[in-house]
Design an enzyme around this catalytic site. Structure first.
Site, PDB file in Angstrom:
ATOM      1  CE  LYS A 158     -99.383  -9.243 -66.731  1.00 48.38           C
ATOM      2  NZ  LYS A 158     -98.958  -8.684 -65.243  1.00 48.38           N
ATOM      3  CE  LYS A 160    -100.291  -7.863 -61.233  1.00 51.25           C
ATOM      4  NZ  LYS A 160     -98.667  -7.986 -61.345  1.00 51.25           N
ATOM      5  CE  LYS A 184     -96.413 -16.450 -64.056  1.00 56.17           C
ATOM      6  NZ  LYS A 184     -97.104 -15.294 -63.302  1.00 56.17           N
ATOM      7  CG  ASP A 186     -99.683 -10.776 -63.110  1.00 58.49           C
ATOM      8  OD1 ASP A 186    -100.050 -10.351 -63.938  1.00 58.49           O
ATOM      9  OD2 ASP A 186     -98.784 -11.320 -62.122  1.00 58.49           O
ATOM     10  CD  GLU A 187     -97.434 -10.526 -59.284  1.00 58.50           C
ATOM     11  OE1 GLU A 187     -97.237 -11.132 -60.899  1.00 58.50           O
ATOM     12  OE2 GLU A 187     -97.549  -8.989 -59.914  1.00 58.50           O
ATOM     13  CG  HIS A 274     -93.904 -14.783 -59.687  1.00 59.72           C
ATOM     14  ND1 HIS A 274     -93.625 -13.614 -59.002  1.00 59.72           N
ATOM     15  CD2 HIS A 274     -94.522 -13.859 -60.831  1.00 59.72           C
ATOM     16  CE1 HIS A 274     -93.765 -12.442 -59.713  1.00 59.72           C
ATOM     17  NE2 HIS A 274     -94.622 -12.856 -60.699  1.00 59.72           N
ATOM     18  NE  ARG A 275     -86.864 -11.809 -60.632  1.00 60.91           N
ATOM     19  CZ  ARG A 275     -86.488 -11.156 -60.745  1.00 60.91           C
ATOM     20  NH1 ARG A 275     -84.830 -11.023 -59.773  1.00 60.91           N
ATOM     21  NH2 ARG A 275     -85.915 -10.013 -61.663  1.00 60.91           N
ATOM     22  CG  HIS A 307     -90.388 -15.113 -62.641  1.00 65.33           C
ATOM     23  ND1 HIS A 307     -91.353 -13.862 -63.612  1.00 65.33           N
ATOM     24  CD2 HIS A 307     -90.702 -15.668 -63.003  1.00 65.33           C
ATOM     25  CE1 HIS A 307     -92.374 -14.371 -64.137  1.00 65.33           C
ATOM     26  NE2 HIS A 307     -92.684 -15.631 -63.472  1.00 65.33           N
ATOM     27  CE  LYS A 314     -93.694  -4.278 -65.073  1.00 70.57           C
ATOM     28  NZ  LYS A 314     -95.443  -4.890 -64.921  1.00 70.57           N
ATOM     29  CB  SER A 344     -91.291 -12.173 -67.047  1.00 74.93           C
ATOM     30  OG  SER A 344     -92.554 -11.583 -66.567  1.00 74.93           O
ATOM     31  N   GLY A 345     -91.847  -8.676 -67.855  1.00 70.71           N
ATOM     32  CA  GLY A 345     -91.289  -7.201 -66.838  1.00 70.71           C
ATOM     33  C   GLY A 345     -91.008  -6.476 -67.969  1.00 70.71           C
ATOM     34  N   GLY A 346     -92.215  -6.073 -68.218  1.00 68.65           N
ATOM     35  CA  GLY A 346     -92.239  -4.773 -69.371  1.00 68.65           C
ATOM     36  C   GLY A 346     -91.829  -4.908 -70.800  1.00 68.65           C
ATOM     37  N   GLY A 368     -96.437  -9.795 -70.389  1.00 69.12           N
ATOM     38  CA  GLY A 368     -97.936  -9.282 -70.308  1.00 69.12           C
ATOM     39  C   GLY A 368     -98.441  -8.580 -71.328  1.00 69.12           C
ATOM     40  N   GLY A 369     -98.337  -7.148 -71.083  1.00 67.55           N
ATOM     41  CA  GLY A 369     -98.933  -6.079 -71.058  1.00 67.55           C
ATOM     42  C   GLY A 369     -98.525  -5.828 -72.840  1.00 67.55           C
TER      43      GLY A 369
HETATM   44  C1  CAP Z   1     -94.819  -9.216 -65.990  1.00 67.14           C
HETATM   45  C2  CAP Z   1     -95.698  -9.256 -64.368  1.00 67.14           C
HETATM   46  C3  CAP Z   1     -94.444 -10.185 -63.782  1.00 67.14           C
HETATM   47  C4  CAP Z   1     -93.405  -9.305 -63.541  1.00 67.14           C
HETATM   48  C5  CAP Z   1     -92.576 -10.294 -62.585  1.00 67.14           C
HETATM   49  C6  CAP Z   1     -96.091  -8.376 -63.428  1.00 67.14           C
HETATM   50  O1  CAP Z   1     -95.915  -8.092 -66.642  1.00 67.14           O
HETATM   51  O2  CAP Z   1     -96.512 -10.250 -64.858  1.00 67.14           O
HETATM   52  O3  CAP Z   1     -95.259 -10.781 -62.299  1.00 67.14           O
HETATM   53  O4  CAP Z   1     -93.004  -9.494 -64.830  1.00 67.14           O
HETATM   54  O5  CAP Z   1     -90.888  -9.412 -62.373  1.00 67.14           O
HETATM   55  O6  CAP Z   1     -96.308  -8.947 -62.835  1.00 67.14           O
HETATM   56  O7  CAP Z   1     -95.449  -7.423 -63.936  1.00 67.14           O
HETATM   57  P1  CAP Z   1     -95.860  -7.187 -67.343  1.00 67.14           P
HETATM   58  P2  CAP Z   1     -89.452 -10.680 -62.926  1.00 67.14           P
HETATM   59  O8  CAP Z   1     -94.900  -8.162 -68.303  1.00 67.14           O
HETATM   60  O9  CAP Z   1     -96.922  -6.506 -68.208  1.00 67.14           O
HETATM   61  O10 CAP Z   1     -94.791  -6.399 -67.401  1.00 67.14           O
HETATM   62  O11 CAP Z   1     -89.988 -11.619 -63.203  1.00 67.14           O
HETATM   63  O12 CAP Z   1     -88.809  -9.570 -62.312  1.00 67.14           O
HETATM   64  O13 CAP Z   1     -89.382 -10.581 -61.424  1.00 67.14           O
HETATM   65 MG    MG Z   2     -96.920 -10.564 -62.246  1.00 64.35          MG
END
Ligand code: CAP
Ligand code: MG
Length: 445
Positions: A158, A160, A184, A186-187, A274-275, A307, A314, A344-346, A368-369
């Site tokens: 991060k 991203k 990893k 980011d997407e 990644h989805r 994922h 979040k 992953s996510g929040g 991530g954050g």
């Molecule tokens: C998480 C993340 C992931 C999401 C994907 C983001 O970052 O890198 O892409 O978790 O969601 O870009 O939001 P944070 P999922 O940890 O900063 O939230 O795993 O539900 O597909």
């Molecule tokens: Mg991401």
């Protein structure tokens, strides 16, 4: 009103169909008109029929390839959960785009349905084993990292996007030496001017080697190769040539054709799935495609780690939904290797007890954050996450453990210990349709 076809029948309610020679798909259907007509329309359009009978559709052809609706549970006058049996001959069994085109293609746009959701698919053994599945699988990922008895800890670089390659590699190094196992991309980071792909690989793999020397631990870097296929292949090959152990693919934006192609190259790379964009069709509980269906396709296609949601973070996803998907991914499926779920996510260190309590240890926990936002910086953020993981695995309360682990204490100071629900509507809550489904003793999917 007449059935959907004047000549042929799609409704075989109460009849049994051999699961070893049929694909069974469960749909949630809301009709615009007469319910049974809409149900027949779904069966016709997802197999051999169209809006009218046609000259070439012989009795023999119809019997060999038509879909048969054999179960219909009415939720109300216009709504039902149905099960359809599709003859195996309808499919090219190792062609995932064709599977979608069959049972998750035209049907969504028909005027006959107000809403339609593909909830699940059950495949015969011959269908599953026609596919390669994961090259490494959950156990192969663990073997690569030499970590067998705890969740794996991951982070996403991060911000991203935006960092130059040197900064990207430095932050990856900081995270690895702080205690993270997997880094990893980011997407939406691919090959932008500010962070060229090939330079990023060289620098970040060098950083990985340095971190491994210093920590004595094996580390993983999952660079995002998502692009057009003519770019993905050389990028994946370069990662392999440079000693990389993994790649990441945005499986929805790239598509399963791309995933299957890369898997077919047998490059000896773990494939991280990644989805991103899945929410466009998995979000509604009344229309679209369930994440369970997507997860089954991902495992068939050869995704080693996928994922699937966090329940407490979040992104949406109820505990029932996420655990059902994870149990499938880790379970036996006619000998196909299991896929390791990724939460992953929040997420932040304070959420780990609840997360692991719900999802168990067979998971990659991605912050991530929750690492890069630590007041002390990335290394401290990684240390805090690793300390939280260690505390949970030792069965020690986080706040207790933080008394002599300052990085964790600082994280708890900022984000707390326990699930402070993310802002926004908790989609996991039951909508009236959920309530209707549950009232019939059916599970959500
Ligand atoms: C998480 C993340 C992931 C999401 C994907 C983001 O970052 O890198 O892409 O978790 O969601 O870009 O939001 P944070 P999922 O940890 O900063 O939230 O795993 O539900 O597909
Ligand atoms: Mg991401």
């Amino acid at each position: 009103m007449a059935g959907y076809s004047k000549k042929y029948r799609y409704l075989f309610l109460g009849e049994q169909f051999d699961p070893s020679t049929h694909v069974i798909v469960t749909f949630y259907v809301e009709s615009t008109g007469e319910l049974e007509r809409s149900v027949e329309a779904v069966a016709a359009e997802s197999s051999i029929g169209t809006w009218t009978d046609t000259e070439g559709l012989s009795e023999d052809l119809f019997n060999r390839l038509s879909a048969k609706v054999f179960d219909l549970k009415k939720l109300d006058e216009k709504t039902a959960i149905i099960k359809i049996a599709y003859p195996l001959a309808l499919f090219e069994t190792d062609n995932i785009p064709q599977i979608f085109a069959d049972v998750a293609g035209n049907v969504f746009g028909m005027r006959e349905v107000k809403n339609l959701r593909v909830r699940d698919i059950e495949l015969p053994e011959s269908f599953v084993t026609a596919n390669k599945g994961p090259a490494f699988g959950a156990n192969g990922v663990r073997e690569t990292l030499k970590i067998y008895d705890r969740p794996l800890l991951g982070t996403i670089i991060k911000p991203k996007v935006g960092l130059p390659t040197k900064e990207h590699a430095r932050i990856a190094y900081e995270a690895w030496v702080g205690g993270v196992d997997i880094v990893k991309d980011d997407e939406n980071l691919t090959d932008q001017d500010f962070n060229p792909f090939y330079e990023r690989i060289t620098r970040t793999l060098e950083a990985r080697r340095k971190a491994e020397e210093e920590t004595g631990e094996k580390k993983l870097y999952c660079p995002n190769i998502s692009s057009r296929l003519s770019e993905m292949y050389p990028r994946a090959k370069f990662v392999a040539e440079m000693g990389g152990r993994a790649i990441m693919i945005d499986i929805v934006t790239v598509g399963f054709s791309g995933v299957q192609f890369i898997r077919d190259q047998q490059l000896g790379l773990i494939i991280h799935g990644h989805r991103a964009m899945h929410g466009a069709f998995t979000h509604s509980d009344r229309h679209g495609i369930s994440m369970l269906f997507v997860a089954k396709m991902a495992r068939l296609a050869g995704i080693d780690q996928l994922h699937t949601g966090t329940v407490v973070g979040k992104m949406e996803g109820t505990k029932e939904e996420v655990t059902k998907i994870n149990n499938f991914l880790l379970g036996d499926w006619f000998g196909l290797k299991p896929t390791l779920p990724i939460a992953s996510g929040g997420l932040h260190p304070g959420l780990l007890p609840e997360l692991i309590g719900m999802l168990g240890k067979d998971v990659i926990i991605n912050l991530g954050g929750g690492i890069h936002g630590h007041p002390g910086g990335v290394t401290q953020g990684a240390k805090a996450a690793r300390q939280a993981l260690d505390a949970v695995m030792k069965g020690v309360d986080l706040t207790e453990y933080s008394k002599d682990h300052k990085e964790l204490a600082e994280a708890i100071e900022v984000w707390g210990a326990g699930s402070a629900k993310m802002e926004g509507e908790d989609k996991g809550g039951a909508t009236y349709k959920h309530a209707l489904v549950l009232s019939k003793g059916l599970d959500l999917a």
